[in-house]
Design a protein around this motif. Structure first.
Motif, PDB file in Angstrom:
ATOM      1  N   SER A 113     -10.576  -3.415   6.568  1.00  0.00           N
ATOM      2  CA  SER A 113     -11.220  -4.544   6.685  1.00  0.00           C
ATOM      3  C   SER A 113     -10.619  -5.658   6.582  1.00  0.00           C
ATOM      4  CB  SER A 113     -12.091  -4.593   5.219  1.00  0.00           C
ATOM      5  OG  SER A 113     -10.726  -4.902   4.177  1.00  0.00           O
ATOM      6  N   LYS A 114      -9.110  -5.604   6.705  1.00  0.00           N
ATOM      7  CA  LYS A 114      -8.262  -6.742   7.157  1.00  0.00           C
ATOM      8  C   LYS A 114      -8.490  -7.165   8.462  1.00  0.00           C
ATOM      9  CE  LYS A 114      -5.369  -6.053   3.166  1.00  0.00           C
ATOM     10  NZ  LYS A 114      -5.106  -7.188   2.505  1.00  0.00           N
TER      11      LYS A 114
ATOM     12  N   GLU B 165     -10.182  -0.581   2.736  1.00  0.00           N
ATOM     13  CA  GLU B 165      -9.883  -1.752   2.339  1.00  0.00           C
ATOM     14  C   GLU B 165      -8.842  -2.395   3.169  1.00  0.00           C
ATOM     15  OE1 GLU B 165      -6.878  -3.548  -1.056  1.00  0.00           O
ATOM     16  OE2 GLU B 165      -7.964  -1.818  -1.597  1.00  0.00           O
TER      17      GLU B 165
ATOM     18  N   PRO C  51     -11.805   4.518   0.176  1.00  0.00           N
ATOM     19  CA  PRO C  51     -12.031   3.318  -0.269  1.00  0.00           C
ATOM     20  C   PRO C  51     -10.513   2.659   0.027  1.00  0.00           C
ATOM     21  CG  PRO C  51     -12.726   4.561  -2.098  1.00  0.00           C
ATOM     22  CD  PRO C  51     -12.107   5.609  -0.799  1.00  0.00           C
ATOM     23  N   LEU C  52      -9.293   3.053   0.033  1.00  0.00           N
ATOM     24  CA  LEU C  52      -8.208   2.500   0.482  1.00  0.00           C
ATOM     25  C   LEU C  52      -8.128   2.097   1.977  1.00  0.00           C
ATOM     26  CD1 LEU C  52      -5.459   1.226  -0.210  1.00  0.00           C
ATOM     27  CD2 LEU C  52      -4.494   3.578  -0.095  1.00  0.00           C
TER      28      LEU C  52
ATOM     29  N   TYR D 299       0.770  -1.127   0.079  1.00  0.00           N
ATOM     30  CA  TYR D 299      -0.139  -0.005   0.275  1.00  0.00           C
ATOM     31  C   TYR D 299       0.907   1.256  -0.130  1.00  0.00           C
ATOM     32  CZ  TYR D 299      -3.760  -3.123   1.164  1.00  0.00           C
ATOM     33  OH  TYR D 299      -4.679  -4.088   1.408  1.00  0.00           O
TER      34      TYR D 299
END
Length: 123
Positions: free
Chosen positions: A118-119, A115, A111-112, A3
């Protein structure tokens, strides 16, 4: 997956800390959530501490980085005995998104951010 340095794009430590506090606080007071997780408050305190003090291990490293893996392992250990089901994960993520919005994280970076966060719902 890498990332790169995301924390700066999200507004830095103050924005991430505010988002973590807001997201977790709102999640924990939702009807039906607080009574279920009250006995597991220390797990959420661990998650909050990790998000606020060690945020770079989540937002600024790649999946294969040992610090990133250690971060997710610490989250998994903290939540090992917590009855955290898929609906709770969805509520958690929704509240974290609200926290990022309240912390004025740029819309283009949401959004990033989500993402990556969400992990946490399935370490």
């Amino acid at each position: 997956e890498s990332y790169g340095i995301v924390s700066g794009r999200l507004g830095g430590p103050s924005c991430i800390t505010l988002a973590a506090h807001e997201g977790l606080e709102h999640f924990m007071i939702m009807p039906g959530v607080e009574p279920l997780f009250r006995p597991h408050k220390e797990a959420f305190q661990t998650l909050l501490r990790l998000l606020c003090q060690d945020y770079t291990s989540l937002f600024d490293f790649s999946d294969d980085d040992p610090f990133y893996g250690s971060f997710l392992t610490q989250v998994a250990q903290a939540f090992a005995n917590v009855p955290f089901l898929e609906p709770h994960a969805s509520l958690f993520l929704h509240n974290m998104e609200l926290g990022f919005r309240q912390a004025d994280v740029p819309e283009s970076e949401l959004p990033l951010a989500m993402e990556i966060v969400s992990k946490l719902s399935d370490p």
